[in-house]
Design an enzyme around this catalytic site. Structure first.
Site, PDB file in Angstrom:
ATOM      1  N   GLU A 157      -0.451   2.493  -0.668  1.00 30.02           N
ATOM      2  CA  GLU A 157       0.767   1.530  -0.242  1.00 30.02           C
ATOM      3  C   GLU A 157       0.517   0.329  -0.951  1.00 30.02           C
ATOM      4  O   GLU A 157      -0.422  -0.084  -1.107  1.00 30.02           O
ATOM      5  CB  GLU A 157       0.585   1.107   1.361  1.00 30.02           C
ATOM      6  N   GLU A 182      -6.321   1.897   6.609  1.00 28.55           N
ATOM      7  CA  GLU A 182      -6.287   0.475   6.809  1.00 28.55           C
ATOM      8  C   GLU A 182      -7.504   0.219   8.144  1.00 28.55           C
ATOM      9  O   GLU A 182      -7.205  -0.585   8.990  1.00 28.55           O
ATOM     10  CB  GLU A 182      -5.018   0.033   7.176  1.00 28.55           C
TER      11      GLU A 182
END
Length: 360
Positions: free
Chosen positions: A286, A181
């Site tokens: 995720e 991320e």
């Protein structure tokens, strides 16, 4: 059991040495279009576009059920809930409070590696921070300074120690989601403060970890879906140091639809096309529910998307508000997920990655 864990940790430490180390502000619409053009994501309708659709197929899957070694039995429990589905992927993270965390706690690495080695069809996915403290609200200027220090080799030793521990424990084929991320603002291991330095630092870490004999790690470049703080294409460090192009994809923002998640700039369609042009598989380390409550349509569409593209693996985030087994707040989505994944025999053969290229 505790005695066995300590014995395992001690054996690993004898094998691990410390030899020398090889040397958000939103962007404007104009900047967005420039980034799309300059980073090989073509505007919608441009031709030619790569073929990304695949016939429906099983994908290696698992779930994030907790980071520490005592969570490992939850994989078997969740598998039982799914009528003994073959959950082939274990997903965990290293804490990022200090550099000792990034080097890996021997007991945790050892037991996760044992889980992986007990079945040749399994794979361990490990989230590795690039900087510490990884969740310390570090300002951009300090992130830029840390990236500069990393590029001078100041932090190499920590990644070398981690790589040696993984190999010593039999985890030399671990999939590493390094600096996950990075296109957002949550973590210190982020790209926006200095994209050029961030890419160079990623390359340096990969070079250090690949220098360890016996390793065949796969490095998974995993931004969040969409624009976030910076186009993730501006953070991409190069085909020779990336094996999988991942994406964390949650059901957000509020009111969002799956079709929008596909078509948004830097969304799911851009991801699979970007990867296809480079001959690399995609992943979803995720994914899960978030801003739109118990949304079985998102679950159905997400699983369908992963099964019809070149997906190396997928791991749902299984705690509230995202998940299905450990979270009782999403009964309709849990029912759909269970129906889709129940009894799955998993994917045949090894986890797909792109061939590794030597660093230039």
């Amino acid at each position: 059991m505790r005695l066995g864990r300590l014995t395992l940790a001690a054996a690993a430490l004898l094998l691990v040495t410390t030899a020398s180390v090889p040397s958000g502000t939103p962007i404007s619409q104009t900047e967005r279009h420039a980034a799309l053009s300059s980073d090989a994501i073509q505007p919608r309708g441009a031709a030619p576009r790569p073929v990304v659709q695949r016939a429906v197929h099983e994908v290696p899957f698992g779930a994030f059920v907790g980071s520490w070694d005592n969570y490992i039995p939850n994989i078997a429990r969740m598998s039982s809930w799914l009528n003994n589905a073959n959950m082939q992927v274990g997903h965990t993270y290293l804490a990022g409070n200090g550099w000792q965390d990034v080097e890996g706690e021997p007991m945790v690495l050892g037991l996760w590696s044992q889980w992986r080695q007990s079945d040749p069809g399994r794979r361990l996915v490990l989230g590795v921070p690039m900087l510490v403290p990884n969740e310390g609200n570090v300002p951009d200027a300090e992130v830029a300074r840390l990236l500069a220090r990393g590029n001078q080799g100041e932090f190499d030793q920590h990644f070398l120690r981690l790589a040696r521990k993984l190999v010593a424990f039999g985890g030399g084929d671990t999939v590493i989601t390094l600096g996950w991320e990075m296109n957002g603002v949550t973590y210190t291991s982020r790209c926006k403060p200095d994209p050029t330095a961030w890419k160079a630092y990623w390359r340096r870490i990969v070079g250090v970890m690949r220098s360890v004999p016996g390793q065949h790690f796969s490095f998974d470049f995993t931004p969040t879906r969409g624009l976030d703080a910076i186009p993730w294409t501006r953070c991409y460090p190069g085909d020779d140091v990336v094996d999988i192009i991942g994406m964390d994809s949650y059901d957000q923002p509020a009111g969002g639809t799956f079709d929008e998640y596909v078509s948004e700039p830097y969304g799911l369609q851009d991801q699979v096309e970007f990867a296809a042009k480079r001959g690399k598989p995609v992943s979803y380390p995720e994914w899960g529910l978030f801003r739109n409550g118990d949304n079985p349509e998102f679950v159905r569409r997400m699983v369908e998307w992963m099964r019809t593209h070149d997906t190396a693996y997928q791991t749902v985030t299984d705690y509230c508000p995202h998940g299905f087994w450990q979270c009782k707040d999403n009964p309709k989505s849990a029912s759909v997920y269970r129906q889709l994944m129940s009894g799955s025999s998993g994917a045949a053969g090894p986890l797909k990655t792109s061939p590794q290229s030597p660093l230039r």
